[in-house]
Design an enzyme around this catalytic site. Structure first.
Site, mmCIF file in Angstrom:
data_model
loop_
_atom_site.group_PDB
_atom_site.id
_atom_site.type_symbol
_atom_site.label_atom_id
_atom_site.label_comp_id
_atom_site.label_asym_id
_atom_site.label_seq_id
_atom_site.Cartn_x
_atom_site.Cartn_y
_atom_site.Cartn_z
ATOM 1 N N HIS A 22 39.748 16.308 30.322
ATOM 2 C CA HIS A 22 39.878 15.355 31.017
ATOM 3 C C HIS A 22 38.229 14.787 30.197
ATOM 4 O O HIS A 22 37.087 15.678 31.007
ATOM 5 C CB HIS A 22 39.921 15.378 31.657
ATOM 6 C CG HIS A 22 40.019 14.063 32.870
ATOM 7 N ND1 HIS A 22 40.231 12.812 32.948
ATOM 8 C CD2 HIS A 22 41.894 13.518 32.729
ATOM 9 C CE1 HIS A 22 40.562 11.599 33.414
ATOM 10 N NE2 HIS A 22 41.841 12.372 33.412
ATOM 11 N N GLY B 163 42.312 20.008 30.633
ATOM 12 C CA GLY B 163 42.663 19.162 29.759
ATOM 13 C C GLY B 163 43.770 18.827 28.230
ATOM 14 O O GLY B 163 45.172 18.490 28.026
ATOM 15 N N TYR C 187 45.433 20.843 40.222
ATOM 16 C CA TYR C 187 45.988 20.508 39.129
ATOM 17 C C TYR C 187 47.360 19.734 39.429
ATOM 18 O O TYR C 187 47.716 20.230 40.491
ATOM 19 C CB TYR C 187 46.161 21.689 38.383
ATOM 20 C CG TYR C 187 45.883 21.348 36.530
ATOM 21 C CD1 TYR C 187 45.460 20.559 36.310
ATOM 22 C CD2 TYR C 187 47.444 22.083 35.951
ATOM 23 C CE1 TYR C 187 45.341 20.159 34.637
ATOM 24 C CE2 TYR C 187 47.353 21.838 34.505
ATOM 25 C CZ TYR C 187 46.309 20.719 34.006
ATOM 26 O OH TYR C 187 46.147 21.204 32.073
#
Ligand code: YXS
Length: 259
Positions: free
Chosen positions: A64, A108, A138
């Site tokens: 991410h 991610g 998460y």
């Protein structure tokens, strides 16, 4: 400057994540280009998609884009978060997506790779699931993807240590389908793709969707869902979550206080 390269040939579509300076961090911009490419592939009746980074990379994806994670007080991984959008786009793409993996897969990025249908990696690749490193709560979809892939003790080890695991261990665990040397991986992946292209696309796309629905079939009472969301809020409201973000931005180790 596009952040991806795409190519289509013989009903096989290729997406190359090509944002080297940010190590293919999954920014909204990069994810937008990938999902747009998948939409184009769908319109072109592509029968297999290959998701990769340029040959020889040290990092497949850094996960991410941390610079896009919200400060404390807001769920960083909600339904409409771009990473979740990408995971769903891969899982709902009506044809198999093969992840051709070279280099490190972080955070991610692991979930994106695991959302793919078949994973082929070089011996040097590694896989690290990192919410604990950043103090991120998460989300259920991400945890479900993980526990559908690996036994619970392994999922807990990967989540709690946030340490990279090598490809050999990923193969033993069934996270990846094959290990292939860098010199052979491309020919192998496109050979696999050609085998799939020769079969019935309708049968394959329906089986892919059946398996997605089966894998996500879980009963969760509204009360249980609210309890889980409350637990996650404790994390993204915490000083530790903000400390994780600040430490990343300041390029220093986080000092978590447990509050
Ligand atoms: O300093 P500049 O501006 O050149 O930028 C640096 C890094 O800040 C940037 N970068 C990232 N930017 C945003 N989000 C990222 N995830 C990210 N990763 C890297 O890219 C430029 C080059 O990075 P640098 O110098 O560190 O490259 P390197 O080759 O020395 O090291 C590559 C990595 C991947 C080992 C290193 O960049 C790294 O450890 N990145 C963070 C990996 C990580 O922890 N990812 C998890 C992100 S959070 C996430 O995915 C989920 C929310 S969760 O945590 O829940 O799984």
């Amino acid at each position: 400057m596009p952040l991806i390269l795409t190519e289509t040939q013989d009903a096989i579509g290729t997406i190359v994540m090509n944002h080297a300076q940010k190590r293919n961090a999954l920014s909204e911009a990069l994810i937008g280009e990938i999902t747009t490419a998948l939409e184009c592939f769908r319109e072109q009746n592509i029968r297999v998609a290959v998701l990769r980074a340029p040959a020889g990379v040290k990092v497949w994806s850094a996960g991410h884009d941390v610079s896009e994670l919200p400060d404390r007080g807001r769920d960083p991984l909600g339904w409409s978060d771009s990473l979740r959008v990408l995971v769903r786009a891969i899982q709902e793409f009506p044809a198999p997506v093969i992840a051709l993996i070279e280099g490190g897969v972080w955070g991610g990025g692991c979930e994106v790779a695991m959302a793919c249908d078949i994973l082929v990696a070089t011996p040097e690749a590694t896989f690290a699931i990192t919410p604990a490193k950043l103090g991120v709560p998460y989300n259920l979809g991400g945890l479900l993807t993980l526990i559908n892939m690996v036994p619970l003790p392994v999922a807990k080890e990967m989540l709690f240590t946030a340490q990279p695991i090598p490809t050999a261990q990923a193969l033993n665990l069934g996270i990846i389908n094959y290990i292939k040397p860098a010199a052979e991986i491309e020919a192998f992946v496109y050979g696999l793709a050609s085998q799939i292209v020769a079969n019935s696309p309708l049968s394959i796309s329906v089986m892919k969707e059946e398996l997605r629905l089966l894998a996500s079939a879980r009963t969760l009472s509204p009360e249980l869902f609210e309890r889980i969301q409350g637990l996650r809020r404790v994390v993204y409201d915490s000083h530790d979550y903000q400390e994780g973000l600040n430490a990343f931005r300041e390029k220093r180790k986080p000092r978590f206080q447990g509050e």
